[in-house]
Write an enzyme that holds these catalytic residues in place. Structure first.
Site, short mmCIF file in Angstrom:
data_model
loop_
_atom_site.label_atom_id
_atom_site.label_comp_id
_atom_site.label_asym_id
_atom_site.label_seq_id
_atom_site.Cartn_x
_atom_site.Cartn_y
_atom_site.Cartn_z
N ASP A 172 0.85 -1.19 0.00
CA ASP A 172 0.00 0.00 0.00
C ASP A 172 0.90 1.25 0.00
O ASP A 172 1.95 1.27 0.65
CB ASP A 172 -0.87 -0.07 1.26
CG ASP A 172 -1.93 0.99 1.33
OD1 ASP A 172 -2.39 1.46 0.27
OD2 ASP A 172 -2.33 1.35 2.46
N HIS A 173 0.46 2.28 -0.69
CA HIS A 173 1.19 3.57 -0.73
C HIS A 173 2.69 3.40 -0.92
O HIS A 173 3.49 3.90 -0.12
CB HIS A 173 0.92 4.40 0.54
CG HIS A 173 -0.48 4.89 0.62
ND1 HIS A 173 -0.95 5.93 -0.14
CD2 HIS A 173 -1.54 4.45 1.35
CE1 HIS A 173 -2.24 6.13 0.13
NE2 HIS A 173 -2.62 5.24 1.02
N ASP A 224 2.05 5.56 -5.17
CA ASP A 224 1.30 6.75 -4.79
C ASP A 224 2.01 8.01 -5.27
O ASP A 224 2.92 8.52 -4.62
CB ASP A 224 1.11 6.78 -3.27
CG ASP A 224 0.29 7.99 -2.83
OD1 ASP A 224 -0.06 8.83 -3.69
OD2 ASP A 224 0.01 8.10 -1.63
N HIS A 233 -7.64 9.30 5.37
CA HIS A 233 -7.02 8.28 6.23
C HIS A 233 -7.20 8.66 7.70
O HIS A 233 -7.28 9.83 8.03
CB HIS A 233 -5.52 8.19 5.94
CG HIS A 233 -5.20 7.70 4.56
ND1 HIS A 233 -4.65 8.51 3.60
CD2 HIS A 233 -5.36 6.49 3.99
CE1 HIS A 233 -4.47 7.80 2.49
NE2 HIS A 233 -4.89 6.57 2.70
N GLY A 234 -7.22 7.65 8.54
CA GLY A 234 -7.24 7.88 9.99
C GLY A 234 -8.65 8.09 10.51
O GLY A 234 -9.63 7.77 9.84
N HIS A 284 -9.83 4.63 -0.36
CA HIS A 284 -8.94 4.62 0.81
C HIS A 284 -9.71 5.24 1.99
O HIS A 284 -10.77 5.82 1.80
CB HIS A 284 -7.68 5.45 0.53
CG HIS A 284 -6.67 4.72 -0.32
ND1 HIS A 284 -5.40 4.46 0.11
CD2 HIS A 284 -6.77 4.18 -1.55
CE1 HIS A 284 -4.74 3.79 -0.83
NE2 HIS A 284 -5.55 3.61 -1.86
N GLY A 285 -9.13 5.12 3.18
CA GLY A 285 -9.75 5.77 4.35
C GLY A 285 -11.06 5.13 4.75
O GLY A 285 -12.02 5.82 5.12
N GLY A 286 -11.12 3.81 4.71
CA GLY A 286 -12.37 3.11 5.01
C GLY A 286 -12.84 3.23 6.45
O GLY A 286 -14.04 3.18 6.72
N VAL A 296 -9.00 -0.58 4.62
CA VAL A 296 -9.33 -0.37 6.03
C VAL A 296 -8.06 -0.62 6.86
O VAL A 296 -7.48 -1.70 6.77
CB VAL A 296 -10.45 -1.32 6.50
CG1 VAL A 296 -10.75 -1.12 7.98
CG2 VAL A 296 -11.72 -1.12 5.66
P1 13P Z 1 -7.96 4.09 7.29
O1 13P Z 1 -6.83 3.98 8.24
O2 13P Z 1 -8.69 5.37 7.41
O3 13P Z 1 -8.88 2.91 7.35
O4 13P Z 1 -7.33 4.12 5.82
C1 13P Z 1 -6.75 2.98 5.33
C2 13P Z 1 -6.13 3.23 4.02
O5 13P Z 1 -6.67 3.90 3.17
C3 13P Z 1 -4.83 2.61 3.78
O6 13P Z 1 -4.28 3.04 2.59
#
Ligand code: 13P
Length: 281
Positions: free
Chosen positions: A82-83, A104, A178-179, A206-208, A229
């Protein structure tokens, strides 16, 4: 079943309108919890780790555990970086057998993001691996270390990016971050629909963590096939471990170890049920 290419999972999801969860892990116990949930639900799974997290879980150690867990799983599992930020790390992941990598380049000017993504696609081709890229900018940083402001994905840029790179999966920014969300996220579903109409590539959210079930389902209806997630799983693990320590004067190591597995398992399972990936293995 075992280790598969991410592209195959996303193509399957595209045909039947469900989302595949990509769950971030940090250790063997979290991997075990995620695989357990996927096997119990008979769901495909994407196991992932972001480059920025490798300072905690070095790639040469965590990578082989992810790959072996995928190979032995009773359901199809893709293993994803990821990223990815540097070619060195992306190459290291591919050498280890990751079936998917993200480059990314969302912080770069569009032309440069296109150019670098193409280079990663060329490299990944040698390994038969899938490539994800990002266009626009998802808010917040993966590990919370930077306050990255959100840049909603433009339809024209997404179209141009997809056509010029022919990337396998495209992460979009539609109000997701994210977060932990400071306020309830407002997803720009209209924008997502417009992107989906113009771009054939499976889209990635992203950012689930913190998005509700309706939000996820609406995104899946409008082209999102991979959902990331991370924070929600890490937080559930910490919560379960905290409860354990508060409930007992003395905790033995293996009871703690089991709680980490359970914490990851619960959160992965909850999300897979929402994404509709159960019984799709
Ligand atoms: P969250 O930490 O908000 O779930 O985001 C996860 C994410 O998008 C990882 O790339």
């Amino acid at each position: 079943m075992s280790l598969v290419k991410m592209k195959e999972l996303l193509e399957q999801a595209d045909k039947s309108d469900y989302g595949v969860g990509a769950f971030s892990i940090a250790n063997m116990e979290m991997i075990m919890g995620a695989v357990k949930a996927a096997e119990e639900l008979n769901s495909p799974l994407i196991l992932q780790i972001a480059e920025v997290r490798l300072k905690h879980s070095p790639l040469h150690l965590i990578g082989p555990v992810m790959i072996e867990a995928a190979k032995k799983a009773k359901v199809p599992v893709a293993v994803h970086l990821d990223h990815g930020m540097t070619i060195e790390t992306i190459k290291q992941a591919l050498e280890l057998g990751f079936t998917s990598v993200m480059f990314d380049g969302s912080h770069l000017p569009l032309d440069e993001n296109i150019k670098k993504t193409k280079e990663v696609i060329e490299l990944a081709k040698e390994y038969g691996a899938t490539v994800e890229a990002e266009i626009g900018r998802v808010g917040g940083s993966e590990d919370g270390s930077q306050d990255i402001s959100m840049l909603i994905t433009s339809v024209e840029e997404a179209k141009r990016f997809a056509e010029e790179t022919n990337v396998d999966a495209l992460a979009v920014a539609i109000g997701n971050a994210h977060g932990v969300y400071k306020e309830t996220p407002v997803l720009q579903l209209g924008r997502l629909k417009e992107i989906d109409n113009e771009v054939k590539t499976p889209l990635v959210l992203h950012g689930g963590s913190g998005i509700d079930a309706d939000g996820f389902r609406n995104c899946i209806k409008n082209g999102v096939k991979k959902i990331n997630v991370a924070t929600a799983t890490f937080n559930n693990v910490v919560k379960r471990v905290d409860e354990l320590f508060k409930s007992s004067e003395s905790v033995d190591y293996f009871t703690y170890h089991q709680k980490v597995i359970e914490g990851a398992y619960e959160n992965v399972k909850n999300h897979m049920n929402i994404f509709g990936s159960n019984n799709r293995a």
